[in-house]
Design an enzyme around this catalytic site. Structure first.
Site, PDB file in Angstrom:
ATOM      1  N   ASP A   9      66.193  -1.111 -29.359  1.00  0.00           N
ATOM      2  CA  ASP A   9      67.416  -1.719 -29.861  1.00  0.00           C
ATOM      3  C   ASP A   9      67.364  -1.593 -31.389  1.00  0.00           C
ATOM      4  OD1 ASP A   9      69.625  -3.600 -30.172  1.00  0.00           O
ATOM      5  OD2 ASP A   9      68.083  -5.046 -30.769  1.00  0.00           O
ATOM      6  N   ASP A  11      69.768  -3.630 -34.053  1.00  0.00           N
ATOM      7  CA  ASP A  11      70.004  -4.871 -34.803  1.00  0.00           C
ATOM      8  C   ASP A  11      69.054  -5.973 -34.368  1.00  0.00           C
ATOM      9  OD1 ASP A  11      72.248  -4.045 -36.445  1.00  0.00           O
ATOM     10  OD2 ASP A  11      73.330  -3.866 -34.556  1.00  0.00           O
ATOM     11  N   GLY A  52      81.099  -5.376 -32.725  1.00  0.00           N
ATOM     12  CA  GLY A  52      81.898  -5.959 -33.798  1.00  0.00           C
ATOM     13  C   GLY A  52      83.349  -6.208 -33.407  1.00  0.00           C
ATOM     14  N   HIS A  77      87.474  -3.195 -38.310  1.00  0.00           N
ATOM     15  CA  HIS A  77      86.126  -2.767 -37.943  1.00  0.00           C
ATOM     16  C   HIS A  77      85.722  -1.483 -38.677  1.00  0.00           C
ATOM     17  CE1 HIS A  77      82.842  -1.294 -35.293  1.00  0.00           C
ATOM     18  NE2 HIS A  77      82.478  -2.547 -35.494  1.00  0.00           N
ATOM     19  N   LYS A  80      84.824  -2.633 -42.069  1.00  0.00           N
ATOM     20  CA  LYS A  80      83.538  -3.353 -42.013  1.00  0.00           C
ATOM     21  C   LYS A  80      82.374  -2.367 -41.905  1.00  0.00           C
ATOM     22  CE  LYS A  80      80.059  -5.021 -39.394  1.00  0.00           C
ATOM     23  NZ  LYS A  80      79.291  -4.368 -38.331  1.00  0.00           N
ATOM     24  N   THR A 119      75.439  -1.437 -31.752  1.00  0.00           N
ATOM     25  CA  THR A 119      76.052  -1.136 -33.046  1.00  0.00           C
ATOM     26  C   THR A 119      76.535   0.305 -33.065  1.00  0.00           C
ATOM     27  OG1 THR A 119      75.746  -1.846 -35.338  1.00  0.00           O
ATOM     28  CG2 THR A 119      74.184  -0.227 -34.523  1.00  0.00           C
ATOM     29  N   ASN A 123      76.108   3.116 -38.343  1.00  0.00           N
ATOM     30  CA  ASN A 123      75.164   2.082 -38.794  1.00  0.00           C
ATOM     31  C   ASN A 123      73.718   2.497 -38.524  1.00  0.00           C
ATOM     32  OD1 ASN A 123      77.524   0.729 -39.291  1.00  0.00           O
ATOM     33  ND2 ASN A 123      77.293  -0.741 -37.619  1.00  0.00           N
ATOM     34  N   ASP A 178      65.476  -7.750 -29.124  1.00  0.00           N
ATOM     35  CA  ASP A 178      65.314  -9.041 -29.809  1.00  0.00           C
ATOM     36  C   ASP A 178      66.235 -10.105 -29.234  1.00  0.00           C
ATOM     37  OD1 ASP A 178      67.703  -7.793 -30.993  1.00  0.00           O
ATOM     38  OD2 ASP A 178      67.695  -9.585 -32.253  1.00  0.00           O
TER      39      ASP A 178
END
Ligand code: XBP
Ligand code: MG
Length: 234
Positions: A9, A11, A52, A77, A80, A119, A123, A178
């Protein structure tokens, strides 16, 4: 069973990125003249909705409002993502302990390394350039990200896609996560999961995880490797 791949993963697992995401969202809302501002407290519950655009729609529903429209959310988005990319490029983030070393050791052992993330791909690219000085597809053999799949975590789609692109059986890989949504997603795809709780997910229920360790430093990975056969035999 032979271990052939590690699937990460992004983030919260590779890096504590969520404060940078939160800042990018809030700056985007301010720039658009909106009265939205997400505090740490807001973002803790909002993070339960992965993605997001999906998160902004969840906040709109929480407000009981019709605006912004889905099209406006898509445009917000995009803005962002640009802000987040600039933040990451300014070296606002570091990798979590042990991440770079584990990925290097996996490559040296001829294991495949992959990403399965909610994500968006830009990113992942930004984080790899800032952290490794390399393009994402030089760091990872396979990347499954963002809107490439229809249903985001906790659905298994993104891990299924990573496994398919790796050309392996899920029993031949281990996932690193996480969040509880990430654990549910990886396990639904048939993967075993090692969890390193992050700042925003520390209070979540990880009782379903195969292992929970503080971080991916060498001592923790050695303990997982050493103790796994014992745990399995018990
Ligand atoms: C974390 C997320 C992401 C980011 C925002 O998922 O939920 O949505 O907060 O990313 P993971 P986008 O840990 O699975 O990567 O704005 O690009 O959707
Ligand atoms: Mg995560």
């Amino acid at each position: 069973m032979t271990l052939r791949a590690l699937i990460f993963d992004v983030d919260g697992t590779l890096s504590e990125t969520e404060e940078a995401h939160r800042r990018a969202f809030n700056e985007t809302f301010a720039e658009a003249g909106m009265d939205w501002h997400w505090s740490v407290e807001d973002y803790t519950w909002l993070l339960k909705t992965t993605g997001g655009k999906e998160r902004m729609r969840a906040f709109r529903a929480h407000n009981g409002a019709a605006a912004p429209s889905d099209d406006e959310i898509a445009a917000l988005h995009t803005a962002k993502t640009a802000r987040y990319g600039a933040l990451v490029a300014s070296r606002a983030l570091t990798l979590r302990p042990g991440v770079a070393e584990l990925i290097a050791a996996a490559r040296a052992a001829e294991l495949k390394v992959a990403v399965a993330t909610t994500t968006n791909r830009p990113n992942v690219d930004a984080l790899c350039r800032a952290s490794w000085g390399k393009e994402a597809d030089e760091v990872f053999d396979v990347i499954a990200a963002g809107d490439e799949v229809k249903a985001k975590k906790p659905a298994p789609d993104v891990f299924n896609l990573a496994v398919k692109r790796l050309g392996i059986d899920p029993s031949e890989a281990v996932a690193f996560e996480d969040s509880r949504n990430g654990v549910l997603s990886a396990q639904a795809a048939g993967l075993r999961v090692i969890v390193t709780p992050s700042r925003y997910t520390a209070a979540e229920d990880f009782s379903l995880a195969d292992w929970v360790v503080e971080d991916l430093s060498a001592a923790n990975i050695a303990a997982v490797t050493l103790l796994s056969p014992l745990i399995r035999a018990a």
